[in-house]
Design a protein around this motif. Structure first.
Motif, PDB file in Angstrom:
ATOM      1  N   VAL A 457     -12.378  22.559 -11.349  1.00  0.00           N
ATOM      2  CA  VAL A 457     -12.349  21.131 -11.031  1.00  0.00           C
ATOM      3  C   VAL A 457     -13.434  20.460 -11.858  1.00  0.00           C
ATOM      4  CG1 VAL A 457     -12.687  19.379  -9.235  1.00  0.00           C
ATOM      5  CG2 VAL A 457     -11.480  21.507  -8.699  1.00  0.00           C
ATOM      6  N   GLY A 458     -13.101  19.329 -12.476  1.00  0.00           N
ATOM      7  CA  GLY A 458     -14.070  18.643 -13.313  1.00  0.00           C
ATOM      8  C   GLY A 458     -14.207  19.242 -14.690  1.00  0.00           C
ATOM      9  N   GLU A 504      -7.257  17.768 -16.334  1.00  0.00           N
ATOM     10  CA  GLU A 504      -8.531  17.871 -15.619  1.00  0.00           C
ATOM     11  C   GLU A 504      -8.355  17.276 -14.218  1.00  0.00           C
ATOM     12  OE1 GLU A 504     -13.077  15.980 -16.064  1.00  0.00           O
ATOM     13  OE2 GLU A 504     -11.552  15.677 -17.626  1.00  0.00           O
ATOM     14  N   ILE A 505      -8.730  18.034 -13.210  1.00  0.00           N
ATOM     15  CA  ILE A 505      -8.710  17.538 -11.832  1.00  0.00           C
ATOM     16  C   ILE A 505     -10.040  16.859 -11.527  1.00  0.00           C
ATOM     17  CG2 ILE A 505      -8.720  18.242  -9.402  1.00  0.00           C
ATOM     18  CD1 ILE A 505      -6.623  20.311 -10.072  1.00  0.00           C
ATOM     19  N   VAL A 506      -9.948  15.687 -10.912  1.00  0.00           N
ATOM     20  CA  VAL A 506     -11.138  14.912 -10.550  1.00  0.00           C
ATOM     21  C   VAL A 506     -11.183  14.791  -9.028  1.00  0.00           C
ATOM     22  CG1 VAL A 506     -12.386  12.749 -10.862  1.00  0.00           C
ATOM     23  CG2 VAL A 506     -10.922  13.611 -12.707  1.00  0.00           C
ATOM     24  N   ALA A 507     -12.261  15.270  -8.426  1.00  0.00           N
ATOM     25  CA  ALA A 507     -12.380  15.249  -6.968  1.00  0.00           C
ATOM     26  C   ALA A 507     -12.930  13.906  -6.494  1.00  0.00           C
ATOM     27  CB  ALA A 507     -13.294  16.371  -6.507  1.00  0.00           C
ATOM     28  N   LEU A 514      -5.981  13.271 -11.199  1.00  0.00           N
ATOM     29  CA  LEU A 514      -5.688  14.107 -12.358  1.00  0.00           C
ATOM     30  C   LEU A 514      -5.743  13.263 -13.623  1.00  0.00           C
ATOM     31  CD1 LEU A 514      -4.659  17.110 -13.007  1.00  0.00           C
ATOM     32  CD2 LEU A 514      -2.438  16.022 -13.362  1.00  0.00           C
ATOM     33  N   ILE A 515      -6.361  13.814 -14.658  1.00  0.00           N
ATOM     34  CA  ILE A 515      -6.362  13.193 -15.983  1.00  0.00           C
ATOM     35  C   ILE A 515      -5.591  14.105 -16.923  1.00  0.00           C
ATOM     36  CG2 ILE A 515      -7.766  12.388 -17.911  1.00  0.00           C
ATOM     37  CD1 ILE A 515     -10.069  11.973 -15.950  1.00  0.00           C
TER      38      ILE A 515
END
Length: 650
Positions: A457-458, A504-507, A514-515
């Motif tokens: 994540v990130g 890329e997962i953004v919390a 998601l990007i």
């Protein structure tokens, strides 16, 4: 300490309380006895208990048919899991469940011609197609092909096929003959529906000769032609659509079909070889689309759904499934910017569209054309804008909220032909953040893997799905050993679906965004540093001097260098000063690693017929490799602009 980004949009109290997603969450809590107090909790439950989740989706979305007792027949092999193995279901029955005079389809072309059909009349027309196909001996599993523009008759034909269990496959009429044969030639359709012409960019395009050529090569048992103008057609050996329907006998019963019975055959872009024929099942497409429309899109029976698409793109199939909600669908055929970039905003006001779907490229084009829709249009009906096809630029989010509508739910969505749906998409109950897709799709165990196959994540990595899902393709056509199927999705990580996106997962608090940084097979790797192409496009396409661009990695002196091709705006030359500006913009907005070593001009960018740029094809041309299937491109002649460029010689 970094400051958390501020959302561009947040759901108001009415959305939070009255959305279908909120109602679904309440039912899930009642079913499980658990407290699912935010979207992340709901999503985690949906992937932790997939049988309970998909069973509830069936009931909540009021799917028609026999569900059976079992939700999942598990298998240790991802693609061999069977969902609802005892079910019997029919897509046409579900899409035609509403049977009244409410408008089902509104068809508009760029010349202003408008047609409308109600739900009950649509049911009759689709039933007539079904009756005539059955009278002609068409059986479940037989292929039926459509070489058609996006109009009411195309939907009628597809529903008629689904009614009796035939498999529908379509190509847009802007395909050349060879491009169509590369697709339909593999599946050998018994029936061909075609239109003898269509309108585009102010011109009427005759298709008579193309249909003759297709008929000669495909040799279908039945050729039915919809006249584009008037009531007659000049196509030889063709049945006239109107006369053929009027001769139909009694409407048959809907064919009860297995959950995995083939419904559609769609095609990969085909730019690296013959297009893959991707077979999608009836139940998987239906339940996944119903979930996306109702829960993620909050689409209801009083809404009006539009998506700009041709019949050769999976978004057409996705749009048609909107009928399951009882909503009205608006079909548009023609250039979306003819006679000017305001055309589709005119359509929103004229048809009171509530859910408007388009592409990231269209949003950029509207902005660069200087259109300010909030000043020129009413847009009071519009609640949701969806975008797909490529990542929506951060600056496009700004444009939509500042120049289109401040209280708009902007839903960037991403999935594709491979799953006929979305891995990440919109959400009526979580905020919108600049540059992000709002959430991971319910029931889909989506993650981002690093090169070691670890979920991160990130950090940037490969977008994957770790667990089976109903909309997984049934098969590839003519792939009896499943070798091509395995190589397409499961070669990278064992028994894990690798989608081919660099992401890329953004919390965030209560949910994950998601990007998408571009396609992973187009990722640049200068000096061993992986760079997503979307990061470069984001910077370049903010420059008013540049109309569009394409970037590749070129093998050079034992490494990879970044090469950027640009199409300057009208009257602009690529001077040294402009090159410095481009490099400075990329350096400041991305990083020094992203700065192209070479910047060159081209008059146009090659694209597929669905509008996607083809980085891999350009990369092959630059390296002197053959592009194996240029017929997949809308403008294959554009590839010549990238060949034999002395500036790229080692």
């Amino acid at each position: 300490m970094t400051t958390a980004p501020s959302p561009l949009w947040q759901p108001d109290a009415q959305r939070l309380q009255h959305s279908q997603l909120s109602a679904f969450r309440e039912q899930a809590e009642a079913l499980t006895g658990q407290t699912l107090d935010d979207y992340r909790a709901l999503h985690q439950w949906s992937v932790r208990e997939p049988e309970a989740f998909w069973n509830l989706v069936w009931d909540f979305c009021e799917l028609q048919g026999h569900k059976g007792e079992r939700v999942l027949e598990p298998s240790p092999v991802f693609r061999h899991n069977r969902w609802f193995p005892d079910a019997r279901i029919n897509m046409a029955e579900n899409l035609l469940a509403r049977d009244d005079t409410h408008p089902a389809l509104i068809s508009v072309d760029e010349a202003g011609r408008r047609d409308e059909i109600s739900y009950n009349d649509l049911r009759v027309a689709a039933g007539q197609v079904a009756a005539q196909l059955r009278a002609a001996g068409i059986q479940p599993g037989d292929r039926v092909a459509g070489f058609m523009p996006n109009r009411i008759e195309t939907v009628i034909a597809a529903l008629g096929c689904a009614w009796i269990g035939a498999i529908w496959s379509s190509c847009s009429p802007d395909f050349g003959v060879q491009g169509v044969l590369d697709r339909f030639g593999q599946i050998e359709p018994k029936v061909l529906f075609a239109c003898d012409g269509y309108q585009y960019n102010g011109k009427w395009i005759e298709l008579d000769q193309r249909i003759h050529d297709l008929h000669d090569h495909l040799k279908p048992e039945l050729l039915v032609v919809i006249p584009g103008r008037g009531d007659t057609t000049r196509v030889r050996q063709a049945l006239n659509w109107k006369d053929w329907l009027e001769a139909a006998g009694p409407l048959p019963e809907f064919e009860p079909l297995a959950f995995n019975h083939p419904l559609y055959i769609l095609y990969s872009s085909g730019t690296t070889g013959a297009p893959k024929c991707i077979v999608h099942g009836t139940g998987g497409a239906l339940i996944q689309h119903a979930k996306e429309h109702r829960l993620h899109g909050d689409l209801g029976a009083d809404d009006v759904l539009f998506y700009f698409t041709t019949c050769g793109w999976m978004m057409w199939n996705w749009l048609v499934s909107g009928l399951q909600t009882g909503a009205t669908l608006v079909l548009y055929d023609g250039n979306p910017a003819y006679p000017d970039a305001s055309r589709l905003f005119d359509l929103i006001d004229a048809e009171k569209i509530t859910h408007f779907g388009t592409s990231a490229k269209f949003v950029q084009a509207v902005e660069k054309a200087g259109v300010v829709p909030k000043d020129s249009h009413d847009l009071s009906s519009l609640r949701t804008l969806m975008s797909t096809g490529s990542p929506l630029l951060h600056e496009s989010y700004d444009f939509l909220y500042q120049q289109v509508k401040a209280d708009l739910l902007v839903s960037s969505i991403s999935g594709g032909t491979d799953i006929l749906s979305c891995f990440a998409l919109g959400n009526p109950v979580v905020p919108v953040y600049r540059g992000e897709l709002q959430c991971l799709g319910l029931g889909l165990d989506v993650a981002v893997f690093n090169d070691d196959g670890e979920a991160v994540v990130g950090e940037k990595g490969e977008l994957v799905c770790r667990a089976p899902f109903p909309a997984c393709p049934v098969a590839f056509w003519n792939d009896p050993d499943e070798e091509r199927f395995h190589d397409a999705y499961f070669d990278r990580f064992e028994n894990v679906w690798a989608h081919g996106d660099y992401a890329e997962i953004v919390a965030h608090e209560g949910h994950d965004g998601l990007i998408i940084h571009g396609r992973s097979d187009a990722v640049l790797n200068p000096g061993g540093v992986r760079i997503g192409t979307a990061e470069i496009y984001r910077q370049v396409e903010t420059l008013e001097e540049i109309r569009e661009a394409i970037v590749i990695g070129q093998q050079f002196q034992g490494d990879v260098r970044v090469v950027l091709f640009v199409v300057p705006a009208e009257g602009i030359e690529l001077t040294d000063e402009l090159q410095k500006k481009i490099r400075a913009t990329i350096r400041a907005g991305a990083s020094p690693r992203h700065v192209p070593a070479v910047i060159l001009t081209v008059p146009e960018i090659p694209r597929t017929v669905s509008g996607k740029i083809v980085e891999l094809a350009v990369r092959d041309v630059v390296h002197g490799r053959e592009v194996r299937n240029s017929n997949a491109l809308a403008n294959p002649e554009a590839l010549a602009h990238f060949a034999d460029r002395p500036e790229l010689a080692e």
